[in-house]
Design a protein around this motif. Structure first.
Motif, PDB file in Angstrom:
ATOM      1  N   ASP A  91      25.872 -32.596   6.638  1.00 31.72           N
ATOM      2  CA  ASP A  91      26.478 -31.257   6.650  1.00 31.72           C
ATOM      3  C   ASP A  91      27.076 -30.921   5.303  1.00 31.72           C
ATOM      4  O   ASP A  91      26.991 -29.780   4.833  1.00 31.72           O
ATOM      5  CB  ASP A  91      27.551 -31.175   7.735  1.00 31.72           C
ATOM      6  CG  ASP A  91      26.957 -31.167   9.133  1.00 31.72           C
ATOM      7  OD1 ASP A  91      25.749 -30.918   9.247  1.00 31.72           O
ATOM      8  OD2 ASP A  91      27.707 -31.426  10.087  1.00 31.72           O
ATOM      9  N   HIS A 147      24.319 -30.013   2.960  1.00 33.32           N
ATOM     10  CA  HIS A 147      23.852 -28.656   3.252  1.00 33.32           C
ATOM     11  C   HIS A 147      24.874 -27.632   2.759  1.00 33.32           C
ATOM     12  O   HIS A 147      24.504 -26.586   2.202  1.00 33.32           O
ATOM     13  CB  HIS A 147      23.619 -28.488   4.751  1.00 33.32           C
ATOM     14  CG  HIS A 147      23.100 -27.131   5.112  1.00 33.32           C
ATOM     15  ND1 HIS A 147      23.935 -26.056   5.368  1.00 33.32           N
ATOM     16  CD2 HIS A 147      21.825 -26.656   5.256  1.00 33.32           C
ATOM     17  CE1 HIS A 147      23.224 -24.995   5.641  1.00 33.32           C
ATOM     18  NE2 HIS A 147      21.929 -25.327   5.587  1.00 33.32           N
ATOM     19  N   ARG A 183      27.414 -26.531  16.792  1.00 33.25           N
ATOM     20  CA  ARG A 183      26.839 -27.121  15.580  1.00 33.25           C
ATOM     21  C   ARG A 183      26.869 -26.092  14.444  1.00 33.25           C
ATOM     22  O   ARG A 183      27.206 -26.412  13.316  1.00 33.25           O
ATOM     23  CB  ARG A 183      25.399 -27.525  15.876  1.00 33.25           C
ATOM     24  CG  ARG A 183      24.660 -28.086  14.690  1.00 33.25           C
ATOM     25  CD  ARG A 183      25.028 -29.534  14.457  1.00 33.25           C
ATOM     26  NE  ARG A 183      24.268 -30.078  13.365  1.00 33.25           N
ATOM     27  CZ  ARG A 183      24.809 -30.635  12.283  1.00 33.25           C
ATOM     28  NH1 ARG A 183      26.114 -30.684  12.159  1.00 33.25           N
ATOM     29  NH2 ARG A 183      24.052 -31.136  11.338  1.00 33.25           N
ATOM     30  N   TRP A 188      30.484 -25.686  13.234  1.00 36.92           N
ATOM     31  CA  TRP A 188      30.910 -26.761  12.334  1.00 36.92           C
ATOM     32  C   TRP A 188      30.244 -26.648  10.968  1.00 36.92           C
ATOM     33  O   TRP A 188      30.861 -26.927   9.937  1.00 36.92           O
ATOM     34  CB  TRP A 188      30.589 -28.106  12.970  1.00 36.92           C
ATOM     35  CG  TRP A 188      30.792 -29.266  12.023  1.00 36.92           C
ATOM     36  CD1 TRP A 188      29.841 -30.057  11.486  1.00 36.92           C
ATOM     37  CD2 TRP A 188      32.039 -29.713  11.494  1.00 36.92           C
ATOM     38  NE1 TRP A 188      30.398 -30.989  10.647  1.00 36.92           N
ATOM     39  CE2 TRP A 188      31.763 -30.801  10.633  1.00 36.92           C
ATOM     40  CE3 TRP A 188      33.356 -29.317  11.649  1.00 36.92           C
ATOM     41  CZ2 TRP A 188      32.751 -31.482   9.939  1.00 36.92           C
ATOM     42  CZ3 TRP A 188      34.345 -29.998  10.969  1.00 36.92           C
ATOM     43  CH2 TRP A 188      34.046 -31.063  10.119  1.00 36.92           C
ATOM     44  N   LEU A 189      28.990 -26.215  10.948  1.00 35.20           N
ATOM     45  CA  LEU A 189      28.258 -26.108   9.685  1.00 35.20           C
ATOM     46  C   LEU A 189      28.922 -25.071   8.766  1.00 35.20           C
ATOM     47  O   LEU A 189      29.121 -25.317   7.577  1.00 35.20           O
ATOM     48  CB  LEU A 189      26.807 -25.718   9.959  1.00 35.20           C
ATOM     49  CG  LEU A 189      25.825 -25.874   8.788  1.00 35.20           C
ATOM     50  CD1 LEU A 189      25.672 -27.327   8.397  1.00 35.20           C
ATOM     51  CD2 LEU A 189      24.466 -25.289   9.185  1.00 35.20           C
ATOM     52  N   SER A 245      32.235 -26.278   7.552  1.00 33.86           N
ATOM     53  CA  SER A 245      32.071 -27.292   6.497  1.00 33.86           C
ATOM     54  C   SER A 245      31.935 -26.619   5.138  1.00 33.86           C
ATOM     55  O   SER A 245      32.496 -27.090   4.134  1.00 33.86           O
ATOM     56  CB  SER A 245      30.828 -28.145   6.780  1.00 33.86           C
ATOM     57  OG  SER A 245      30.980 -28.859   7.981  1.00 33.86           O
ATOM     58  N   GLU A 246      31.178 -25.510   5.090  1.00 33.25           N
ATOM     59  CA  GLU A 246      31.036 -24.789   3.829  1.00 33.25           C
ATOM     60  C   GLU A 246      32.396 -24.245   3.371  1.00 33.25           C
ATOM     61  O   GLU A 246      32.738 -24.327   2.184  1.00 33.25           O
ATOM     62  CB  GLU A 246      30.029 -23.653   3.995  1.00 33.25           C
ATOM     63  CG  GLU A 246      28.617 -24.121   4.282  1.00 33.25           C
ATOM     64  CD  GLU A 246      27.659 -22.964   4.478  1.00 33.25           C
ATOM     65  OE1 GLU A 246      28.032 -21.832   4.090  1.00 33.25           O
ATOM     66  OE2 GLU A 246      26.553 -23.179   5.009  1.00 33.25           O
TER      67      GLU A 246
END
Length: 805
Positions: free
Chosen positions: A4, A7, A325, A328-329, A332-333
């Protein structure tokens, strides 16, 4: 997790401009907040460098029935130490200036007269030698010993390990150095750095005629200690009140009107603790609002960016990714961006902390603040990073997690551009920005007003230099004779226009003394006595300060023994306390202070005494001849720019008269005023940088929202223009819709700022700030809205339709 993050890093790299703006804005917000917190840590949480658990100390403060905090007398400290069971132990200390060195090589140092258990209560161990024990304070003058600070040992004793046992000449007495303190410890008065620590029982030997060890009427010591485990401040307060009541019954002459309070160390009523803590907490609050505005701006940028990722997220969801998901992605950024901002923010915080400490401060006292970005400050920065990551990322994360996969794939990367969340965030961002910008304007205006306001005297061309003979066996006549000789020689110097001596200097951090008095022709009110600021000055003081004499005359010569006791008052004193308020009616009236009468011989123009912006305040000037003092501030008037050239000559004259008397704190009156403005200079300088930066960030946020909104309305714009709508009409509609949102946010922020200002400033606000800041903010917002609207309206209608397809 690592996948993650990889990404997230690729996503951040793909939008370099947005990422740079986000990282920079978060870095500034986190950096300035961490810098201010490092000062709060040094003032409130750990106010005594080098002392374990410094924040756990509380103060025992005797309080008179008038509301003033009078300090503890030495005999009273012994009683409190024995009777208060809420404390594990109490220590006592009092600040005192001392003269160190032999004749011809003397200097002024600040010392603390301390109790024998002082270092034990603080849990301090010396770097070298030993500290005091009970025998050192068993009786007055028992042991002529001194413990020196680590800095003093390095600078004055050459860091010599053999310095233990060396003698120092202090106020004419010989004291033996028995220990050197740890490097960081500087004393128990916040922000002041002390050189010497002497047993309080040495006061009679060092301060000629001092009776403070046995006289209960002589107060001024500060008492502090740690509470026993399980004891609250409220319980200690109740016990202290009970003990002070018993002391009032035992010693009614000294304690009848004295109660007591238990306060946290940062709430100290004497010294800079409460003032600094209050100012820093206010500044921290404003900086947190600034960070919220930055987070609102960042969230809007990411939310607008999220609209361009609808198809990507739709494909993920269609291929089986859970909404959690996706949530969270995106978070995370946001956390990655916040972490990058925090890394840069810590560097900004280190610079800002050093810059705040480097602001010129008053030189009357040895000020030293040991602020730094340590583990506690880093943990605070980490907490801000997590909060910023969540605040900035939650809105776009939730929006994308709720994406309908089929609709997103069919619509491609462009979906409906009207977003209530984006508009709400833009309004909140503008409201917060308006509040911070108005706070910045208020701080900056108050600081600049201090330079533009006429203080009632002329600050240019005046040199100040202090001397202190207190504690020496001198009579009033000898003190007056010394002052007369000193002034005669100073006035004889070339380029000196006038010279005088005063007990106090206006706009000093500790202010002018306040005296209660009675005046002839005005009835007394014991419950509400008349009060006025006071100063003791020699003849020519008003000439040196260029304070005009309205009526009457100056004081009689210092050596004139025929004239009676005299006083000069200012115009506000006459208007408030003399019938009719005419300056002439005050001449000849008697003012009585502490049973001694003075005849008013002159009335002078009002001048600022304690602070810029203060209301007109009554003031009484007493003659130095009638109230001689061993300490004085030499005032010398010369041509502007030549003040410092006189400093060596004044020092030489003082040393010719008394080789054991140091001259210290030499500065110009202009420098004195500048350095005493340091509490307002720090926020003014910060906001001078942060204000334009926040305005730019707000403009970027508004531009981004309007730009993304317009990009999703290209079809609508094209159709309207094909049907005959003109470009200016389309632009005005888009700008008008966006400005309505901006105006609502700005109005809300304006109302909150006005309410806070009216509460804190008691009805006083700067009209230019509360009119100018919203005007500038709306102008910048209008430009930020106009640019993308103009770009969309100038495109060909068919091109707009093709883009929409």
């Amino acid at each position: 997790m690592f996948a993650d993050l990889r990404h997230a890093w690729r996503s951040v790299v793909r939008m370099p401009i947005v990422s740079s703006v986000v990282v920079l804005s978060l870095a500034v917000g986190i950096g300035v907040n961490t810098a201010v917190f490092s000062w709060i840590d040094a003032v409130v949480l750990r106010p005594l460098p080098g002392v374990p658990e410094a924040g756990s100390f509380v103060l025992v403060e005797p309080r008179a029935d008038t509301g003033s905090y009078v300090g503890v007398s030495w005999p009273e400290f012994d009683d409190l130490r024995q009777q208060l069971r809420s404390f594990s132990d109490l220590l006592a200390a009092r600040m005192v200036p001392l003269t160190v060195g032999d004749a011809g090589h003397v200097e002024r140092s600040f010392a603390l007269l301390v109790s024998g258990n002082y270092f034990d209560v603080l849990q301090l161990r010396p770097s070298l030698g030993r500290v005091f024990h009970a025998a050192d304070t068993s009786r007055p003058g028992a042991e002529p010993v001194v413990v020196v600070s680590h800095d003093y040992w390095k600078t004055h004793l050459a860091g010599d390990p053999q310095a233990i046992g060396r003698s120092l000449r202090v106020n004419g007495s010989s004291l033996t150095v028995i220990g050197v303190l740890p490097p960081r410890f500087q004393g128990t008065v916040l922000g002041l750095n002390f050189d010497l620590f002497v047993p309080a029982t040495m006061a009679p030997a060092l301060l000629a005629g001092s009776r403070e060890i046995e006289d209960r009427s002589l107060r001024g010591y500060g008492a502090m200690g740690r509470l026993r485990p399980g004891v609250s401040i409220a319980q200690a307060q109740a016990e202290t009140v009970d003990v002070m009541r018993r002391l009032a019954q035992t010693y009614p002459q000294f304690n009848a009107k004295i109660s007591g309070e238990v306060l946290s160390f940062w709430q100290a009523p004497r010294g800079p603790q409460r003032l600094l803590a209050g100012g820093l907490l206010t500044l921290q609050g404003i900086m947190l609002v600034l960070l919220l505005a930055v987070c609102g701006n960042t969230a809007n940028l990411l939310l607008a960016r999220a609209s361009a990722r609808q198809r990507e997220v739709g494909m993920r969801l269609a291929l089986g990714a859970a909404p959690a998901r996706v949530l969270w992605l995106i978070l995370s950024e946001a956390m990655l961006l916040a972490s990058l901002g925090a890394a840069l923010g810590v560097a900004i915080a280190v610079w800002a902390t050093d810059a705040m400490r480097a602001v010129p401060m008053i030189t009357t006292f040895p000020i030293k603040f040991q602020t730094s970005i340590d583990v506690t400050s880093l943990l605070f920065a980490v907490g801000l990073t997590i909060a910023c990551g969540v605040l900035c990322g939650i809105a776009p994360a939730v929006q994308l997690a709720r994406t309908d996969p089929q609709a997103a794939i069919r619509a491609g990367s462009r979906t409906a551009g009207r977003s209530g969340v984006r508009h709400a965030l833009m309004a909140v961002e503008v409201a917060l920005a308006a509040m911070v910008l108005m706070a910045a304007g208020m701080f900056f205006r108050s600081f600049t007003d201090a330079h533009d306001l006429d203080p009632g005297f002329r600050r240019e061309g005046v040199l100040l230099a202090a001397y202190d003979m207190t504690g020496r066996p001198m009579t009033g006549a000898s003190v007056t004779n010394f002052a007369a000789q000193l002034l005669e020689r100073v006035r004889a110097l070339p380029s000196v226009e006038a010279a005088a001596i005063a007990g106090s200097v206006p706009l000093d951090i500790h202010g002018l003394p306040i005296r209660t008095f009675t005046i002839e022709g005005r009835p007394e009110d014991p419950a509400n006595p008349d009060e006025a600021l006071s100063n003791t000055v020699t003849p020519d003081y008003f000439r040196v300060m260029a304070i005009p004499m309205r009526v009457g005359r100056d004081f009689a010569d210092l050596r004139d023994q025929t004239a009676g006791t005299q006083a000069v008052v200012n115009e506000t004193f006459v208007q408030r306390f003399v019938d009719g308020g005419a300056p002439e009616s005050a001449l000849g009236r008697r003012v009585t202070v502490r049973g001694k009468g003075y005849t008013i011989v002159g009335v002078v123009r009002d001048s600022i005494s304690d602070a810029f912006g203060e209301p007109p305040t009554p003031a009484i000037y007493f003659s130095y001849r009638d109230r001689p003092s061993g300490a004085g501030e030499i005032h010398v008037r010369t041509r502007p720019g030549a003040e410092t050239l006189l400093a060596p000559q004044i020092e030489r004259i003082v040393h010719d008269l008394d080789a054991t008397l140091p001259v210290y704190n030499v500065r110009t009156l202009s420098d004195h005023i500048e350095k005493n403005l340091f509490l307002s200079r720090i926020p003014a300088r910060m906001f001078l940088v942060l204000g334009p930066l926040l305005l730019a960030l707000a403009a970027i946020g508004i531009y981004a929202v309007v730009s993304y909104t317009v990009s999703h309305r290209t079809a609508e714009i094209g159709i309207r223009m094909m049907l005959g709508a003109t470009g200016p009409r389309v632009v005005s509609q888009i700008v008008g819709e966006s400005l309505r949102i901006v105006t609502v946010g700005a109005m809300f922020g304006w109302l909150v700022a006005v309410a806070i200002s009216l509460h804190l400033l008691h009805g006083s606000v700067y009209a230019s700030v509360f009119i100018g800041v919203p005007a500038v903010l709306l102008t910048v917002a209008a430009i930020a809205c106009w640019l993308p609207a103009k770009r969309a309206a100038t495109g060909a209608p068919l091109a707009s339709l093709r883009i929409a397809d």
